[in-house]
Design a protein around this motif. Structure first.
Motif, PDB file in Angstrom:
ATOM      1  N   THR A 104      43.599 -12.044  -5.975  1.00 29.03           N
ATOM      2  CA  THR A 104      43.872 -13.420  -5.535  1.00 29.03           C
ATOM      3  C   THR A 104      44.537 -13.426  -4.175  1.00 29.03           C
ATOM      4  O   THR A 104      44.153 -14.185  -3.276  1.00 29.03           O
ATOM      5  CB  THR A 104      44.758 -14.153  -6.565  1.00 29.03           C
ATOM      6  N   GLY A 105      45.552 -12.580  -3.996  1.00 23.84           N
ATOM      7  CA  GLY A 105      46.248 -12.505  -2.711  1.00 23.84           C
ATOM      8  C   GLY A 105      45.345 -12.051  -1.582  1.00 23.84           C
ATOM      9  O   GLY A 105      45.374 -12.606  -0.481  1.00 23.84           O
ATOM     10  N   ALA A 106      44.524 -11.041  -1.860  1.00 24.89           N
ATOM     11  CA  ALA A 106      43.624 -10.521  -0.820  1.00 24.89           C
ATOM     12  C   ALA A 106      42.575 -11.568  -0.425  1.00 24.89           C
ATOM     13  O   ALA A 106      42.329 -11.792   0.768  1.00 24.89           O
ATOM     14  CB  ALA A 106      42.944  -9.245  -1.315  1.00 24.89           C
ATOM     15  N   LEU A 107      41.978 -12.225  -1.411  1.00 22.33           N
ATOM     16  CA  LEU A 107      40.963 -13.234  -1.093  1.00 22.33           C
ATOM     17  C   LEU A 107      41.574 -14.472  -0.434  1.00 22.33           C
ATOM     18  O   LEU A 107      40.938 -15.096   0.424  1.00 22.33           O
ATOM     19  CB  LEU A 107      40.188 -13.622  -2.356  1.00 22.33           C
ATOM     20  N   ALA A 108      42.805 -14.821  -0.799  1.00 23.25           N
ATOM     21  CA  ALA A 108      43.476 -15.939  -0.129  1.00 23.25           C
ATOM     22  C   ALA A 108      43.751 -15.599   1.330  1.00 23.25           C
ATOM     23  O   ALA A 108      43.636 -16.458   2.214  1.00 23.25           O
ATOM     24  CB  ALA A 108      44.773 -16.284  -0.858  1.00 23.25           C
ATOM     25  N   THR A 109      44.080 -14.350   1.598  1.00 21.43           N
ATOM     26  CA  THR A 109      44.295 -13.910   2.985  1.00 21.43           C
ATOM     27  C   THR A 109      43.001 -14.016   3.780  1.00 21.43           C
ATOM     28  O   THR A 109      42.985 -14.539   4.902  1.00 21.43           O
ATOM     29  CB  THR A 109      44.813 -12.460   3.001  1.00 21.43           C
ATOM     30  N   ILE A 110      41.926 -13.531   3.209  1.00 21.77           N
ATOM     31  CA  ILE A 110      40.628 -13.591   3.892  1.00 21.77           C
ATOM     32  C   ILE A 110      40.236 -15.050   4.145  1.00 21.77           C
ATOM     33  O   ILE A 110      39.813 -15.411   5.250  1.00 21.77           O
ATOM     34  CB  ILE A 110      39.549 -12.855   3.067  1.00 21.77           C
TER      35      ILE A 110
ATOM     36  N   TRP B 215      34.892 -24.620   2.742  1.00 20.16           N
ATOM     37  CA  TRP B 215      34.526 -24.037   1.449  1.00 20.16           C
ATOM     38  C   TRP B 215      35.180 -22.676   1.249  1.00 20.16           C
ATOM     39  O   TRP B 215      35.298 -22.199   0.115  1.00 20.16           O
ATOM     40  CB  TRP B 215      33.010 -23.926   1.310  1.00 20.16           C
ATOM     41  N   TRP B 216      35.595 -22.045   2.351  1.00 18.02           N
ATOM     42  CA  TRP B 216      36.300 -20.767   2.239  1.00 18.02           C
ATOM     43  C   TRP B 216      37.590 -20.908   1.429  1.00 18.02           C
ATOM     44  O   TRP B 216      38.092 -19.927   0.873  1.00 18.02           O
ATOM     45  CB  TRP B 216      36.605 -20.192   3.617  1.00 18.02           C
ATOM     46  N   LEU B 217      38.138 -22.114   1.358  1.00 15.99           N
ATOM     47  CA  LEU B 217      39.359 -22.336   0.577  1.00 15.99           C
ATOM     48  C   LEU B 217      39.160 -22.036  -0.907  1.00 15.99           C
ATOM     49  O   LEU B 217      40.114 -21.757  -1.623  1.00 15.99           O
ATOM     50  CB  LEU B 217      39.831 -23.783   0.740  1.00 15.99           C
ATOM     51  N   LEU B 218      37.912 -22.097  -1.369  1.00 16.23           N
ATOM     52  CA  LEU B 218      37.615 -21.848  -2.782  1.00 16.23           C
ATOM     53  C   LEU B 218      37.489 -20.361  -3.115  1.00 16.23           C
ATOM     54  O   LEU B 218      37.379 -20.009  -4.294  1.00 16.23           O
ATOM     55  CB  LEU B 218      36.327 -22.577  -3.168  1.00 16.23           C
ATOM     56  N   LEU B 219      37.512 -19.507  -2.118  1.00 16.83           N
ATOM     57  CA  LEU B 219      37.301 -18.075  -2.345  1.00 16.83           C
ATOM     58  C   LEU B 219      38.267 -17.468  -3.365  1.00 16.83           C
ATOM     59  O   LEU B 219      37.838 -16.722  -4.244  1.00 16.83           O
ATOM     60  CB  LEU B 219      37.381 -17.321  -1.010  1.00 16.83           C
ATOM     61  N   PRO B 220      39.569 -17.754  -3.322  1.00 11.83           N
ATOM     62  CA  PRO B 220      40.469 -17.112  -4.295  1.00 11.83           C
ATOM     63  C   PRO B 220      40.528 -17.789  -5.667  1.00 11.83           C
ATOM     64  O   PRO B 220      41.244 -17.318  -6.551  1.00 11.83           O
ATOM     65  CB  PRO B 220      41.842 -17.190  -3.610  1.00 11.83           C
TER      66      PRO B 220
END
Length: 134
Positions: A70-76, A89-94
């Motif tokens: 979750t932390g890694a994908l939120a960073t990306i 839409w990148w906000l939905l990644l984590p």
């Protein structure tokens, strides 16, 4: 100085802007720095003695791994949405690992719930509190 003159002088004397590195590369750099800090903290404080044993528990392992993902994908996602031409839409990644993480926390709370049998919980008055109130 008039606004138009100010804009003209800034535009003629402005140096070229350096392009940002790709968002995935910047996120990777940030995650490497965060991992180095966490590694140094682990070295200074040590690993909990029961950590290897706890990682054998599937729910605990899923909890730890999903929180890291979750932390890694939120960073990306943060580095991608920092660019104005990228989709929100990148906000939905984590979201998927976040849902998994929160569900394991909920499961641990539910599984660790200890019901209090009837008649076991009693409210007692403190004698000192009674003395002060009279």
């Amino acid at each position: 100085m008039e606004t138009a003159d100010l804009i003209r002088s800034l535009a003629t004397n402005a140096p070229p802007v350096r392009r940002l590195r790709p968002p995935l590369l910047r996120a990777t750099g940030w995650l490497l720095i965060a991992a180095a800090i966490m590694g140094l903290m682990t070295i200074s404080h040590g690993v909990r003695p029961q950590f290897a044993e706890r990682m054998q528990d599937t729910v605990f392992a899923i909890n730890m791994i999903s929180s890291l993902i979750t932390g890694a994908l939120a960073t990306i996602a943060t580095f991608f949405i920092s660019l104005p031409d990228r989709s929100r839409w990148w906000l939905l990644l984590p979201i998927p690992p976040l849902v998994l993480w929160l569900s394991t926390i909920g499961y641990q709370c539910f599984a660790g719930w200890v019901p209090v049998p009837p008649g076991q919980s009693r409210l007692r008055r403190r004698r000192a509190a009674l003395r002060h109130s009279s």
